[in-house]
Motif scaffolding. Sequence first.
Motif, short mmCIF file in Angstrom:
data_model
loop_
_atom_site.label_atom_id
_atom_site.label_comp_id
_atom_site.label_asym_id
_atom_site.label_seq_id
_atom_site.Cartn_x
_atom_site.Cartn_y
_atom_site.Cartn_z
N ASP A 43 0.77 -1.20 0.21
CA ASP A 43 -0.01 0.03 -0.06
C ASP A 43 0.57 1.30 -0.07
N VAL A 44 2.12 1.42 0.38
CA VAL A 44 3.03 2.30 0.51
C VAL A 44 3.66 2.76 -0.92
N ASN A 45 3.38 2.20 -2.02
CA ASN A 45 4.10 2.62 -3.31
C ASN A 45 3.35 2.22 -4.57
N GLN A 46 3.77 2.19 -5.59
CA GLN A 46 2.98 2.24 -6.59
C GLN A 46 2.91 0.51 -7.21
N GLY A 47 3.59 -0.15 -6.63
CA GLY A 47 3.90 -1.56 -6.88
C GLY A 47 4.25 -1.66 -8.32
N ALA A 48 5.26 -0.97 -8.78
CA ALA A 48 5.86 -0.93 -10.17
C ALA A 48 6.85 -2.14 -10.40
N HIS A 49 7.92 -2.35 -9.75
CA HIS A 49 8.62 -3.40 -10.05
C HIS A 49 8.18 -4.57 -9.23
N ASP A 50 7.39 -4.57 -8.23
CA ASP A 50 6.86 -5.54 -7.46
C ASP A 50 5.23 -5.26 -7.40
N ASP A 51 4.48 -5.85 -8.49
CA ASP A 51 4.93 -6.61 -9.28
C ASP A 51 4.39 -6.15 -10.74
N GLY A 52 3.93 -4.79 -10.84
CA GLY A 52 3.39 -4.32 -12.03
C GLY A 52 4.01 -4.76 -13.23
N THR A 53 5.55 -4.90 -13.11
CA THR A 53 6.38 -5.13 -14.31
C THR A 53 6.13 -6.68 -14.77
N GLY A 54 5.96 -7.47 -13.69
CA GLY A 54 5.57 -8.78 -13.98
C GLY A 54 4.35 -8.86 -14.81
N CYS A 55 3.26 -8.15 -14.52
CA CYS A 55 2.00 -8.21 -14.95
C CYS A 55 1.95 -7.81 -16.39
N VAL A 56 2.45 -6.75 -16.65
CA VAL A 56 2.54 -5.96 -18.14
C VAL A 56 3.47 -6.65 -18.89
N GLN A 57 4.57 -7.39 -18.33
CA GLN A 57 5.37 -8.32 -19.16
C GLN A 57 4.35 -9.40 -19.67
N SER A 58 3.77 -10.09 -18.80
CA SER A 58 3.01 -11.24 -19.19
C SER A 58 2.17 -10.99 -20.38
N VAL A 59 1.10 -9.83 -20.09
CA VAL A 59 0.21 -9.48 -21.09
C VAL A 59 0.79 -8.91 -22.41
N GLU A 60 2.15 -8.45 -22.11
CA GLU A 60 2.83 -8.14 -23.32
C GLU A 60 3.44 -9.36 -24.42
N LEU A 61 3.43 -10.41 -23.73
CA LEU A 61 3.82 -11.81 -24.55
C LEU A 61 2.65 -12.26 -25.23
N LEU A 62 1.47 -11.99 -24.71
CA LEU A 62 0.25 -12.38 -25.40
C LEU A 62 0.10 -11.26 -26.67
N ALA B 296 9.09 -0.61 -0.69
CA ALA B 296 9.44 0.82 -0.14
C ALA B 296 8.74 1.81 -0.97
N ALA B 297 8.70 3.18 -0.53
CA ALA B 297 7.97 4.16 -1.11
C ALA B 297 8.78 4.28 -2.74
N ASN B 298 9.82 4.23 -2.78
CA ASN B 298 10.44 4.69 -4.06
C ASN B 298 10.15 3.40 -5.30
N ASP B 299 9.35 2.54 -4.96
CA ASP B 299 9.13 1.69 -6.10
C ASP B 299 7.84 2.15 -6.99
N THR B 300 8.30 3.13 -7.71
CA THR B 300 7.50 3.75 -8.43
C THR B 300 7.76 3.61 -10.01
N PHE B 301 6.85 4.24 -10.96
CA PHE B 301 6.91 3.95 -12.20
C PHE B 301 8.32 4.53 -12.83
N GLU B 302 8.65 5.84 -12.33
CA GLU B 302 9.97 6.37 -12.67
C GLU B 302 11.25 5.49 -12.48
N ALA B 303 10.84 4.49 -11.51
CA ALA B 303 12.30 3.58 -11.37
C ALA B 303 12.59 2.52 -12.28
N VAL B 304 11.35 2.27 -13.34
CA VAL B 304 11.31 1.38 -14.34
C VAL B 304 11.73 1.98 -15.58
#
Lengths: 458, 458
Positions: A285-304, A426-434
């Motif tokens: 709840d404390v960040n945007q969940g970018a690397h954990d695990d937004g990236t895993g979701c969008v990579q999986s969708v991208e495969l399709l 942590a709070a810095n897991d944001t879109f900008e970190a990707v």
Amino acid sequence: MRNYLLPALLAVTVPVCAQQQENDSLVLRQLATEVLTHSKAYSNLRDLTQQVGGRLAGSPQMVKAEKWGEQVLKDAGADTVYMQACQVPHWVRGAKEEVRIISRRRDFIPPLNVLALGNSVGSGPTGITAPVLEVSSFDDLEAKKDQVKGKIVFYNYAFRPEFIRTFESYGDAVRYRGQGASRAAKYGALAVVVRSMTHGANNLPHTGAMHYNDSFPKIPAVAIGLEDADLLSNRLKGESDMKLYLKTNCKMLPDTTGHNVIGEIRGTEFPDQIITVGGHLDSWDVNQGAHDDGTGCVQSVELLRAFKAAGIKPKRTIRIVLFANEENGTRGGKKYAAEAKAKGEHHIFALESDAGGFTPRGFSFTMPAEKQAKIISWAPLFRPYDVYDFTAAGGGVDVGELYEAIGTPMGELMPDSQRYFDLHHAANDTFEAVNKRELELGAFSMAGLIYLIDKYGL
Amino acid sequence: MRNYLLPALLAVTVPVCAQQQENDSLVLRQLATEVLTHSKAYSNLRDLTQQVGGRLAGSPQMVKAEKWGEQVLKDAGADTVYMQACQVPHWVRGAKEEVRIISRRRDFIPPLNVLALGNSVGSGPTGITAPVLEVSSFDDLEAKKDQVKGKIVFYNYAFRPEFIRTFESYGDAVRYRGQGASRAAKYGALAVVVRSMTHGANNLPHTGAMHYNDSFPKIPAVAIGLEDADLLSNRLKGESDMKLYLKTNCKMLPDTTGHNVIGEIRGTEFPDQIITVGGHLDSWDVNQGAHDDGTGCVQSVELLRAFKAAGIKPKRTIRIVLFANEENGTRGGKKYAAEAKAKGEHHIFALESDAGGFTPRGFSFTMPAEKQAKIISWAPLFRPYDVYDFTAAGGGVDVGELYEAIGTPMGELMPDSQRYFDLHHAANDTFEAVNKRELELGAFSMAGLIYLIDKYGL
């Protein structure tokens, strides 16, 4: 000289027909170009992280994220998109937690930078004021067990810098977050403060799941940043009667309903053989969940999406799964595995991406050696993409449930791990970190592997 | 399974005695732990980037950086530290450059985000107002050469995303920055605007050196960010009579004196055999020069510190060189090579780090095949550190001068390249963009390689 490893790699496994390898090489190049040129992964990630944001199980954002998932799977061209309901825990942080040093020196010390650990109980409205016992490890706790009663135990176990792959440091240190509260409560501790699981060069606290042992009282648990951990430790050296004031406002509510969001392309030849690919949709709840695990979701969708764009019609059924509640319960993974078992589904492989959207280095696997040897025989095809390691042991938390339930061979994307624990929980897991390209190269690697497994079986 | 490549790698080269390899493996582990635990690289980089900042040749910061270099080399334990003077160009940007779209539509368009290219001339105080001719390539310029006269030529050549190693995209695109002005001036252009050499997902312009061909008039040259390049291109489609107003205030002053800053550990057995290790001390003026090339400097210095801390006394002379003026003249590299040649020095190897302080993947080399085979035989020693590629062709710009002058075998650290051109020569190449562990793993890799070359010769 560039491909000198190629013959050596092939020699240890089944030789692949040269013509076949040439064709596969062309398809992988097509997939790479497609993903690096037309990927939707980065813009999908922007929407998920910036429009939905942090999305812990049970939160309103969880529901919003599920809708997002349904839509992106449809947009990517899934034949079928559906929701698989499961009960998920509903932990809420409440008002901002607080930890203060109470010192007889009466100098000004700003409140420590803390986050309550996930699943932990609140301190009650008046908070807890108690002396502090610093321990360096569980062994140290046992040695000092007679001093624990009535204290706040401070686990100051450092995330070890000498491991090269940072998940080893995490595996080494995370037990203090997971088990620390109950092990201290056993000896009468009132609360625990845990040094964050990171070697980040800053003071951000890193939350994450903890688990109570029901044999002992449930006590509050917080993580603090590294600078504050050092500060606390240093002050304790000169001031053994120092106290901490600790207040957390979190609580566990009754379970609620969440969903795995699933999109399929039905196989043309062997539709009953299922290949699962996924990441988890929930985040802290404390960040945007970018690397954990937004990236895993969008990579999986991208495969399709990339398969569709490249005109690849898989022989087997490819099922993209955006798992619910990995962070504090794995209820989504458990539900998916239970359903697969109950229905007698034939799962030939399950792949997860949940180690960050960084440049891929390879994949880790758990499967019989002869199956892994088959995958290793494809390694030369990935070498032009600087993806080289197919030998590590591993597999994701969610697909791990499928492995446990029905023995499905599993794998996990293995990205470069150096930056992951700078921002994990942590709070810095944001879109900008990707980084867009790092994210895309991971998505391509997954697509390439799944293309080969679909084509040749496993 | 983890080290299955090891026997294969050894098989292609001279087998190394098992005992020897065991010892080397321990020394590398010692160096890695030393660097990952006690490195000064990150704090040295903080000082260089934040206290000195951008340090273009000829600037006051150049002098400050040289003093910084002298001090850190002494602190790291060099036997001798000295300055090698050389004449360097002295280009100054002057007041902020400006490019505006002048449109008959009279809608508001903010000024474009631009940077004058290094070494370019100013536009004069009144600026240049002229119609724009967009070209997609030099071929396109040649096809449109009759339309060039009196125009501002806009090179809109995209940094290609499909290359995996981004330096290939750079090598492909950089000619428009380097030669674009003179090739357009040949046909009467008044100035050029170049699409930046990046696939960064933002609008930052990226400067860098350009070179005039003395046969043609010297005209101003600027880089623009990708979003502005797309904006400009789109507007030109609908509005062929659109003009640009362009003003740059830069100029080339007379040469001034700069220095290579050099620190040595004298060899115990073969002091006359020299191994050079370095990065370049100068940077562009628009950023902190963190990845380019503060990281190469502090990694080179760290190698020396780590050798001292680990009690390694090299047999050969290790010379750390912080080169002057790589960015817009390579005068430091040329001077170093000329001196080596004039003195008849015996240089056995020269290593550079100038591709960013990102996670290392290997090294690129230029040397006779049998020497490179010797290095490749050490690859298994680096595999536990996820450093695996010793086969690429390459070598740095500065040590390239030594190779040119006296044929010294050369190499360059090869870090992951995905993020480099997001920030190369742009405002965001700052300390914050560097990850401490990635930086340190590069420093360790360099130390490990130099340890082996010193021990076994080349």
